[in-house]
Design an enzyme around this catalytic site. Structure first.
Site, PDB file in Angstrom:
ATOM      1  N   HIS A 150       3.807   2.803   0.538  1.00 50.60           N
ATOM      2  CA  HIS A 150       2.613   3.032  -0.299  1.00 50.60           C
ATOM      3  C   HIS A 150       2.275   4.519  -0.380  1.00 50.60           C
ATOM      4  O   HIS A 150       1.807   5.007  -1.409  1.00 50.60           O
ATOM      5  CB  HIS A 150       1.395   2.307   0.286  1.00 50.60           C
ATOM      6  CG  HIS A 150       1.209   0.892  -0.205  1.00 50.60           C
ATOM      7  ND1 HIS A 150       1.014   0.586  -1.531  1.00 50.60           N
ATOM      8  CD2 HIS A 150       1.153  -0.288   0.469  1.00 50.60           C
ATOM      9  CE1 HIS A 150       0.863  -0.737  -1.650  1.00 50.60           C
ATOM     10  NE2 HIS A 150       0.942  -1.292  -0.460  1.00 50.60           N
ATOM     11  N   GLY A 153      -2.164  -5.249   6.550  1.00 51.68           N
ATOM     12  CA  GLY A 153      -1.973  -3.807   6.450  1.00 51.68           C
ATOM     13  C   GLY A 153      -2.651  -3.271   5.205  1.00 51.68           C
ATOM     14  O   GLY A 153      -2.882  -4.022   4.248  1.00 51.68           O
ATOM     15  N   HIS A 195       6.369  -1.302   4.662  1.00 48.90           N
ATOM     16  CA  HIS A 195       5.581  -1.591   3.462  1.00 48.90           C
ATOM     17  C   HIS A 195       4.475  -0.546   3.274  1.00 48.90           C
ATOM     18  O   HIS A 195       4.306   0.012   2.186  1.00 48.90           O
ATOM     19  CB  HIS A 195       4.994  -3.002   3.601  1.00 48.90           C
ATOM     20  CG  HIS A 195       4.139  -3.444   2.449  1.00 48.90           C
ATOM     21  ND1 HIS A 195       4.475  -4.504   1.638  1.00 48.90           N
ATOM     22  CD2 HIS A 195       2.941  -2.987   1.997  1.00 48.90           C
ATOM     23  CE1 HIS A 195       3.523  -4.658   0.715  1.00 48.90           C
ATOM     24  NE2 HIS A 195       2.577  -3.757   0.917  1.00 48.90           N
ATOM     25  N   GLU A 196       3.723  -0.292   4.352  1.00 52.20           N
ATOM     26  CA  GLU A 196       2.565   0.610   4.235  1.00 52.20           C
ATOM     27  C   GLU A 196       2.993   2.063   4.036  1.00 52.20           C
ATOM     28  O   GLU A 196       2.379   2.787   3.248  1.00 52.20           O
ATOM     29  CB  GLU A 196       1.664   0.494   5.467  1.00 52.20           C
ATOM     30  CG  GLU A 196       1.134  -0.896   5.761  1.00 52.20           C
ATOM     31  CD  GLU A 196       0.500  -1.584   4.570  1.00 52.20           C
ATOM     32  OE1 GLU A 196      -0.036  -0.894   3.684  1.00 52.20           O
ATOM     33  OE2 GLU A 196       0.569  -2.816   4.515  1.00 52.20           O
ATOM     34  N   CYS A 216       1.087  -8.258  -1.096  1.00 56.28           N
ATOM     35  CA  CYS A 216       0.360  -6.987  -1.050  1.00 56.28           C
ATOM     36  C   CYS A 216      -1.049  -7.225  -1.583  1.00 56.28           C
ATOM     37  O   CYS A 216      -1.216  -7.896  -2.607  1.00 56.28           O
ATOM     38  CB  CYS A 216       1.091  -5.967  -1.918  1.00 56.28           C
ATOM     39  SG  CYS A 216       0.288  -4.359  -1.978  1.00 56.28           S
ATOM     40  N   LEU A 217      -2.050  -6.680  -0.903  1.00 60.01           N
ATOM     41  CA  LEU A 217      -3.432  -6.842  -1.358  1.00 60.01           C
ATOM     42  C   LEU A 217      -3.631  -6.228  -2.738  1.00 60.01           C
ATOM     43  O   LEU A 217      -4.565  -6.598  -3.445  1.00 60.01           O
ATOM     44  CB  LEU A 217      -4.405  -6.215  -0.351  1.00 60.01           C
ATOM     45  CG  LEU A 217      -4.513  -6.934   1.006  1.00 60.01           C
ATOM     46  CD1 LEU A 217      -5.377  -6.129   1.959  1.00 60.01           C
ATOM     47  CD2 LEU A 217      -5.064  -8.347   0.840  1.00 60.01           C
ATOM     48  N   GLN A 237      -4.433   2.298  -1.665  1.00 60.30           N
ATOM     49  CA  GLN A 237      -4.977   0.980  -1.995  1.00 60.30           C
ATOM     50  C   GLN A 237      -6.506   0.973  -2.028  1.00 60.30           C
ATOM     51  O   GLN A 237      -7.112   0.054  -2.565  1.00 60.30           O
ATOM     52  CB  GLN A 237      -4.474  -0.084  -1.001  1.00 60.30           C
ATOM     53  CG  GLN A 237      -2.973  -0.310  -1.087  1.00 60.30           C
ATOM     54  CD  GLN A 237      -2.538  -1.407  -0.149  1.00 60.30           C
ATOM     55  OE1 GLN A 237      -2.325  -1.175   1.031  1.00 60.30           O
ATOM     56  NE2 GLN A 237      -2.434  -2.625  -0.661  1.00 60.30           N
TER      57      GLN A 237
HETATM   58 ZN    ZN Z   1       0.790  -3.295  -0.045  1.00 56.00          ZN
END
Ligand code: ZN
Length: 168
Positions: free
Chosen positions: A134, A46, A130-131, A88-89, A51
């Site tokens: 963000h 995701g 999660h997304e 998380c990236l 991000q």
């Molecule tokens: Zn993340």
């Protein structure tokens, strides 16, 4: 299509609230295509607008071999509970044990502005939460008691033989 730079923790953009998307134009389509490419390239499941440095309410997800794009997403309802490791990236190499709902129903627009509803369980439900967090400037790290390194997680997985590692 091109790869976008992934912003990492410490950059204040990750803590800002995103504005809704109002223009469903070629620029949005390009952004979503780039986000899919960037997520796949990083082996993530995701990716959210902030991000890649964009403070707009856009999310891409590929949790179970299905590309899902969510523009202006909202969680309509949720049920149950699951706990598991989450990454998380934007927080590379770290993992946290996080509680999420087991089932989530989401309302969103596609790149053309058409509203639709979708739902997911397990990893997909976890990704939705999660997304979408963000987009309001929140990271999963706020929900975890402590963070683990990949080495620590691998050691625990060897001992317990459970838990995958997925970057979102
Ligand atoms: Zn993340």
């Amino acid at each position: 299509m091109s790869l976008r730079n992934i912003v990492t923790q410490g950059d204040p953009i990750l803590n800002k609230k995103c504005r809704p998307v109002t223009e469903f134009d070629e620029k949005l389509a390009n952004l979503l295509d780039d986000m899919f490419e960037t997520m796949h390239n990083a082996n993530g499941v995701g990716l959210a607008g902030p991000q890649v440095g964009i403070l707009r309410r856009v999310v891409v997800i590929d949790a179970e071999d299905e590309d899902i794009e969510l523009v202006n997403p909202e969680i309509l309802s949720q049920e149950g509970e699951q706990t598991g490791f989450e990454g998380c990236l934007s927080v590379p190499g770290m993992w946290g044990y996080v509680k999420r709902p087991q089932w989530v129903k989401v309302k969103a627009q596609d790149r053309n502005g058409a509203w639709f509803e979708t739902e997911g369980t397990g990893l997909t439900a976890r990704c939705f939460c999660h997304e979408i967090s963000h987009l309001d400037g929140h990271l999963y790290t706020e929900l975890a008691d402590r963070l683990y390194t990949t080495e620590e997680l691998d050691r625990m997985a060897e001992e317990q033989e459970d838990g995958g590692e997925e970057n979102q």
